[in-house]
Design a protein around this motif. Structure first.
Motif, PDB file in Angstrom:
ATOM      1  N   ALA A  82      -1.867   0.959  -6.263  1.00 25.52           N
ATOM      2  CA  ALA A  82      -0.896  -0.066  -5.891  1.00 25.52           C
ATOM      3  C   ALA A  82      -0.576  -0.966  -7.075  1.00 25.52           C
ATOM      4  O   ALA A  82       0.584  -1.340  -7.292  1.00 25.52           O
ATOM      5  CB  ALA A  82      -1.429  -0.888  -4.722  1.00 25.52           C
ATOM      6  N   HIS A  83      -1.601  -1.297  -7.857  1.00 27.41           N
ATOM      7  CA  HIS A  83      -1.391  -2.163  -9.031  1.00 27.41           C
ATOM      8  C   HIS A  83      -0.512  -1.474 -10.063  1.00 27.41           C
ATOM      9  O   HIS A  83       0.424  -2.077 -10.605  1.00 27.41           O
ATOM     10  CB  HIS A  83      -2.736  -2.527  -9.655  1.00 27.41           C
ATOM     11  N   ASP A  84      -0.793  -0.197 -10.315  1.00 31.83           N
ATOM     12  CA  ASP A  84       0.015   0.536 -11.299  1.00 31.83           C
ATOM     13  C   ASP A  84       1.444   0.714 -10.803  1.00 31.83           C
ATOM     14  O   ASP A  84       2.398   0.561 -11.575  1.00 31.83           O
ATOM     15  CB  ASP A  84      -0.621   1.905 -11.564  1.00 31.83           C
ATOM     16  N   ARG A  85       1.593   1.006  -9.507  1.00 32.48           N
ATOM     17  CA  ARG A  85       2.924   1.191  -8.951  1.00 32.48           C
ATOM     18  C   ARG A  85       3.725  -0.105  -9.011  1.00 32.48           C
ATOM     19  O   ARG A  85       4.934  -0.096  -9.279  1.00 32.48           O
ATOM     20  CB  ARG A  85       2.818   1.666  -7.501  1.00 32.48           C
ATOM     21  N   ALA A  86       3.032  -1.238  -8.796  1.00 34.95           N
ATOM     22  CA  ALA A  86       3.719  -2.526  -8.808  1.00 34.95           C
ATOM     23  C   ALA A  86       4.291  -2.860 -10.180  1.00 34.95           C
ATOM     24  O   ALA A  86       5.244  -3.638 -10.285  1.00 34.95           O
ATOM     25  CB  ALA A  86       2.764  -3.629  -8.354  1.00 34.95           C
ATOM     26  N   ARG A  87       3.727  -2.268 -11.225  1.00 34.49           N
ATOM     27  CA  ARG A  87       4.227  -2.528 -12.573  1.00 34.49           C
ATOM     28  C   ARG A  87       5.549  -1.825 -12.821  1.00 34.49           C
ATOM     29  O   ARG A  87       6.314  -2.208 -13.701  1.00 34.49           O
ATOM     30  CB  ARG A  87       3.197  -2.058 -13.607  1.00 34.49           C
ATOM     31  N   HIS A  88       5.834  -0.774 -12.041  1.00 33.39           N
ATOM     32  CA  HIS A  88       7.036   0.028 -12.274  1.00 33.39           C
ATOM     33  C   HIS A  88       7.964   0.100 -11.063  1.00 33.39           C
ATOM     34  O   HIS A  88       9.103   0.524 -11.200  1.00 33.39           O
ATOM     35  CB  HIS A  88       6.642   1.459 -12.657  1.00 33.39           C
ATOM     36  N   THR A  89       7.446  -0.293  -9.894  1.00 32.53           N
ATOM     37  CA  THR A  89       8.196  -0.098  -8.651  1.00 32.53           C
ATOM     38  C   THR A  89       8.158  -1.359  -7.798  1.00 32.53           C
ATOM     39  O   THR A  89       7.109  -1.996  -7.680  1.00 32.53           O
ATOM     40  CB  THR A  89       7.606   1.070  -7.835  1.00 32.53           C
ATOM     41  N   ILE A  90       9.276  -1.698  -7.219  1.00 34.75           N
ATOM     42  CA  ILE A  90       9.306  -2.710  -6.164  1.00 34.75           C
ATOM     43  C   ILE A  90       9.391  -1.947  -4.845  1.00 34.75           C
ATOM     44  O   ILE A  90      10.397  -1.299  -4.561  1.00 34.75           O
ATOM     45  CB  ILE A  90      10.506  -3.658  -6.309  1.00 34.75           C
ATOM     46  N   LEU A  91       8.313  -1.994  -4.087  1.00 36.81           N
ATOM     47  CA  LEU A  91       8.261  -1.272  -2.812  1.00 36.81           C
ATOM     48  C   LEU A  91       8.542  -2.246  -1.677  1.00 36.81           C
ATOM     49  O   LEU A  91       7.825  -3.237  -1.497  1.00 36.81           O
ATOM     50  CB  LEU A  91       6.901  -0.602  -2.616  1.00 36.81           C
ATOM     51  N   ILE A  92       9.606  -1.973  -0.942  1.00 36.61           N
ATOM     52  CA  ILE A  92      10.037  -2.827   0.162  1.00 36.61           C
ATOM     53  C   ILE A  92       9.653  -2.177   1.476  1.00 36.61           C
ATOM     54  O   ILE A  92       9.922  -0.996   1.696  1.00 36.61           O
ATOM     55  CB  ILE A  92      11.567  -3.025   0.136  1.00 36.61           C
ATOM     56  N   GLY A  93       9.056  -2.941   2.353  1.00 38.25           N
ATOM     57  CA  GLY A  93       8.842  -2.507   3.728  1.00 38.25           C
ATOM     58  C   GLY A  93       9.804  -3.256   4.623  1.00 38.25           C
ATOM     59  O   GLY A  93       9.865  -4.492   4.570  1.00 38.25           O
ATOM     60  N   SER A 107       0.375  -3.863  -0.731  1.00 34.49           N
ATOM     61  CA  SER A 107       0.988  -2.543  -0.850  1.00 34.49           C
ATOM     62  C   SER A 107       2.498  -2.686  -1.007  1.00 34.49           C
ATOM     63  O   SER A 107       3.141  -1.893  -1.693  1.00 34.49           O
ATOM     64  CB  SER A 107       0.672  -1.695   0.381  1.00 34.49           C
ATOM     65  N   TYR A 108       3.074  -3.690  -0.310  1.00 34.57           N
ATOM     66  CA  TYR A 108       4.492  -4.008  -0.456  1.00 34.57           C
ATOM     67  C   TYR A 108       4.633  -5.277  -1.283  1.00 34.57           C
ATOM     68  O   TYR A 108       3.891  -6.248  -1.082  1.00 34.57           O
ATOM     69  CB  TYR A 108       5.157  -4.229   0.906  1.00 34.57           C
ATOM     70  N   GLN A 109       5.613  -5.273  -2.191  1.00 35.74           N
ATOM     71  CA  GLN A 109       5.920  -6.497  -2.913  1.00 35.74           C
ATOM     72  C   GLN A 109       6.820  -7.414  -2.083  1.00 35.74           C
ATOM     73  O   GLN A 109       6.847  -8.624  -2.293  1.00 35.74           O
ATOM     74  CB  GLN A 109       6.617  -6.183  -4.243  1.00 35.74           C
ATOM     75  N   LEU A 110       7.533  -6.823  -1.127  1.00 37.83           N
ATOM     76  CA  LEU A 110       8.468  -7.587  -0.299  1.00 37.83           C
ATOM     77  C   LEU A 110       8.597  -6.888   1.044  1.00 37.83           C
ATOM     78  O   LEU A 110       8.633  -5.652   1.092  1.00 37.83           O
ATOM     79  CB  LEU A 110       9.829  -7.667  -1.008  1.00 37.83           C
ATOM     80  N   ILE A 111       8.667  -7.677   2.103  1.00 35.15           N
ATOM     81  CA  ILE A 111       8.922  -7.099   3.424  1.00 35.15           C
ATOM     82  C   ILE A 111      10.096  -7.825   4.072  1.00 35.15           C
ATOM     83  O   ILE A 111      10.361  -8.991   3.774  1.00 35.15           O
ATOM     84  CB  ILE A 111       7.694  -7.146   4.353  1.00 35.15           C
ATOM     85  N   VAL A 112      10.791  -7.106   4.951  1.00 30.97           N
ATOM     86  CA  VAL A 112      11.906  -7.686   5.706  1.00 30.97           C
ATOM     87  C   VAL A 112      11.504  -7.753   7.173  1.00 30.97           C
ATOM     88  O   VAL A 112      11.136  -6.729   7.767  1.00 30.97           O
ATOM     89  CB  VAL A 112      13.185  -6.850   5.545  1.00 30.97           C
ATOM     90  N   LEU A 113      11.576  -8.951   7.742  1.00 28.38           N
ATOM     91  CA  LEU A 113      11.183  -9.181   9.132  1.00 28.38           C
ATOM     92  C   LEU A 113      12.312  -9.872   9.890  1.00 28.38           C
ATOM     93  O   LEU A 113      13.132 -10.564   9.277  1.00 28.38           O
ATOM     94  CB  LEU A 113       9.934 -10.071   9.189  1.00 28.38           C
TER      95      LEU A 113
END
Length: 285
Positions: free
Chosen positions: A93-104, A145-151
């Protein structure tokens, strides 16, 4: 795993094998589950005993069972394997956060604007998204796991920022000959008991309409089949004001707003203040 002198003591897969033996109760069942031969698993457990310098099993003719040492070893093995898995997940998750913004997201529509907006603000990052249920979204935000979520609501929690990003209202689409097609507005219960077409992957919308319309039979169709059936069938379906703006109204259908407060929602993008200050700048620009 090594001791302080650097000597190898045991391997993680041996602990996983020990847990499988404890779960299955016999070496033969554990070996079958692990896709190993029984002699190979037996030798592995013997090496583990030698490396730990204690017997883990009581051995009798044609029978082997965990002894008191073995049960204690199983308890520690659970902790080690769980912490190792957690370490792996956190590192990924840490490595992915450096390259990816994962939105839930709780629904598809907010992503139509949000993904292009973030892509323009962060051209060096990959923007990825998933539709998940509300409970899982909050869990995955808390474990980062998500950098941002939409609720469909704002979270009131110290350290979190929630930015309003839009609204969405649910409507019925009915064939002109439907008995309720002349109405200016309807409630979900007005069509309860009918057969309706439903898209897949609707996020939080699905549970809302199914709870309000328990006697309705929903025919879930993939997008291409759904669009064709809406054109040529007499079955009611749903559409939102955002999809109407994006795709236009379905042909030969009457669109009627649904008056229930539960289907008139405001969306919020939620993220941690400490790590998401750039997200806030992009969303409020």
């Amino acid at each position: 795993y090594t001791d302080r002198r650097g000597d190898t003591m045991f391997e993680l897969n041996q602990l996983e094998q020990l847990l499988t033996v404890a779960e299955c109760g016999t070496l033969s069942a554990a070996a079958e589950k692990l896709h190993l031969s029984q002699p190979a698993l037996s030798r592995s457990m013997q090496r583990l005993e030698a490396e730990l310098s204690v017997p883990l099993f009581s051995r009798q003719k044609n029978k082997i069972a965990l002894n008191e040492n073995g049960r204690l070893a199983v308890a520690y093995a659970h902790k080690v394997v769980q912490e190792t898995q957690e370490m792996k997940e956190r590192l990924v998750a840490h490595d992915r956060a450096r390259h990816t913004i994962l939105i839930g997201s709780c629904a598809p529509a907010p992503l139509w604007r949000l993904i292009p907006q973030l892509s323009a603000s962060f051209p060096e990052m990959t923007i990825a998204s998933e539709i998940r249920d509300l409970t899982l979204l909050e869990e995955k935000l808390h474990d980062q796991s998500y950098q941002l979520i939409v609720l469909p609501y704002a979270l009131d929690e110290k350290g979190l920022t929630c930015v309003k990003i839009g609204q969405e209202h649910l409507c019925f689409t009915l064939p002109p000959a439907h008995p309720l097609a002349s109405r200016k507005g309807l409630h979900l219960t007005d069509l309860n008991g009918e057969t309706m077409l439903l898209r897949p992957n609707l996020g939080f919308w699905g549970p809302i309409v199914k709870q309000a319309m328990p006697e309705t039979k929903f025919l879930i169709q993939e997008n291409e089949a759904f669009n064709e059936l809406v054109k040529f069938s007499v079955l009611p379906s749903f559409v939102t004001d955002l999809s109407l703006r994006r795709e236009g109204p379905p042909p030969d259908r009457v669109v009627i707003p649904i008056a229930d407060a539960s289907v008139q929602v405001t969306y919020y993008a939620c993220f941690w203040e400490k790590t998401g200050w750039k997200l806030k700048k992009a969303l409020t620009a």
